[in-house]
Design a protein around this motif. Sequence first.
Motif, short mmCIF file in Angstrom:
data_model
loop_
_atom_site.label_atom_id
_atom_site.label_comp_id
_atom_site.label_asym_id
_atom_site.label_seq_id
_atom_site.Cartn_x
_atom_site.Cartn_y
_atom_site.Cartn_z
N ARG A 1 75.67 4.87 75.60
CA ARG A 1 74.38 4.51 75.00
C ARG A 1 73.80 5.65 74.18
NH1 ARG A 1 73.09 2.09 80.57
NH2 ARG A 1 73.01 4.30 80.96
N LYS A 2 74.27 6.86 74.39
CA LYS A 2 73.74 8.03 73.68
C LYS A 2 74.78 8.53 72.68
CE LYS A 2 70.98 11.47 72.86
NZ LYS A 2 69.83 11.31 72.04
N LEU A 3 74.58 8.17 71.42
CA LEU A 3 75.49 8.61 70.36
C LEU A 3 75.08 9.99 69.86
CD1 LEU A 3 75.92 5.44 68.14
CD2 LEU A 3 77.53 6.39 69.78
N TRP A 4 76.07 10.79 69.55
CA TRP A 4 75.86 12.10 68.95
C TRP A 4 76.55 12.09 67.60
CZ3 TRP A 4 72.78 15.78 70.96
CH2 TRP A 4 72.39 15.62 72.28
N TRP A 5 75.85 12.47 66.57
CA TRP A 5 76.40 12.51 65.22
C TRP A 5 76.79 13.94 64.89
CZ3 TRP A 5 77.29 8.26 62.26
CH2 TRP A 5 76.78 7.06 62.77
N VAL A 6 77.93 14.10 64.26
CA VAL A 6 78.41 15.41 63.82
C VAL A 6 78.18 15.49 62.32
CG1 VAL A 6 80.37 16.99 63.69
CG2 VAL A 6 80.15 15.43 65.65
N TRP A 7 77.31 16.37 61.90
CA TRP A 7 76.98 16.56 60.49
C TRP A 7 77.78 17.78 60.01
CZ3 TRP A 7 72.05 14.50 58.32
CH2 TRP A 7 71.40 13.64 59.18
N VAL A 8 78.48 17.65 58.90
CA VAL A 8 79.33 18.72 58.39
C VAL A 8 79.03 18.92 56.91
CG1 VAL A 8 81.69 19.51 58.06
CG2 VAL A 8 81.13 18.10 60.04
N ALA A 9 78.84 20.16 56.51
CA ALA A 9 78.68 20.52 55.10
C ALA A 9 79.95 21.24 54.67
CB ALA A 9 77.46 21.42 54.91
N LEU A 10 80.60 20.72 53.63
CA LEU A 10 81.86 21.28 53.13
C LEU A 10 81.69 21.83 51.72
CD1 LEU A 10 84.25 18.32 54.04
CD2 LEU A 10 83.97 20.44 55.31
N MET B 1 77.52 23.20 60.16
CA MET B 1 77.79 22.07 61.04
C MET B 1 76.61 21.90 61.99
SD MET B 1 81.39 21.83 62.89
CE MET B 1 81.92 20.36 63.65
N MET B 2 76.29 20.66 62.34
CA MET B 2 75.18 20.38 63.25
C MET B 2 75.55 19.15 64.06
SD MET B 2 72.24 21.54 64.17
CE MET B 2 72.32 22.81 62.94
N VAL B 3 75.12 19.10 65.31
CA VAL B 3 75.32 17.93 66.17
C VAL B 3 73.94 17.46 66.62
CG1 VAL B 3 76.31 17.09 68.33
CG2 VAL B 3 77.56 18.76 66.96
N GLY B 4 73.70 16.15 66.50
CA GLY B 4 72.42 15.60 66.92
C GLY B 4 72.35 14.13 66.60
N ASP B 5 71.13 13.63 66.47
CA ASP B 5 70.94 12.23 66.10
C ASP B 5 70.94 12.13 64.57
OD1 ASP B 5 68.52 13.32 65.37
OD2 ASP B 5 67.36 12.26 66.89
#
Length: 80
Positions: free
Chosen positions: A9-18, A28-32
């Motif tokens: 029920r708790k999704l974590w999104w991985v944000w990546v800047a390339l 890189m960031m992990v969160g909603d």
Amino acid sequence: MWSFAGSRRKLWWVWVALDAETRQVVAMMVGDRSEYTARCLWEAVPEEYRHGATVYTDFWAAYRAVMPGGRQSPAARGTG
């Protein structure tokens, strides 16, 4: 990219800047998928990228709220 930890029920999104030329991960960031997480990613990007790069994103509203005007270039999935 997304995953879950502990509970589906708790999704974590991985944000990546390339870096578009080298494909090197510059931040890189992990969160909603909130504006707060987008801002954290933007602040983690090295200053030389923040002041000179064009930022290619999808059409997620959090990007528009955080990226400086004229620097963001949204693109449809699969176009680049």
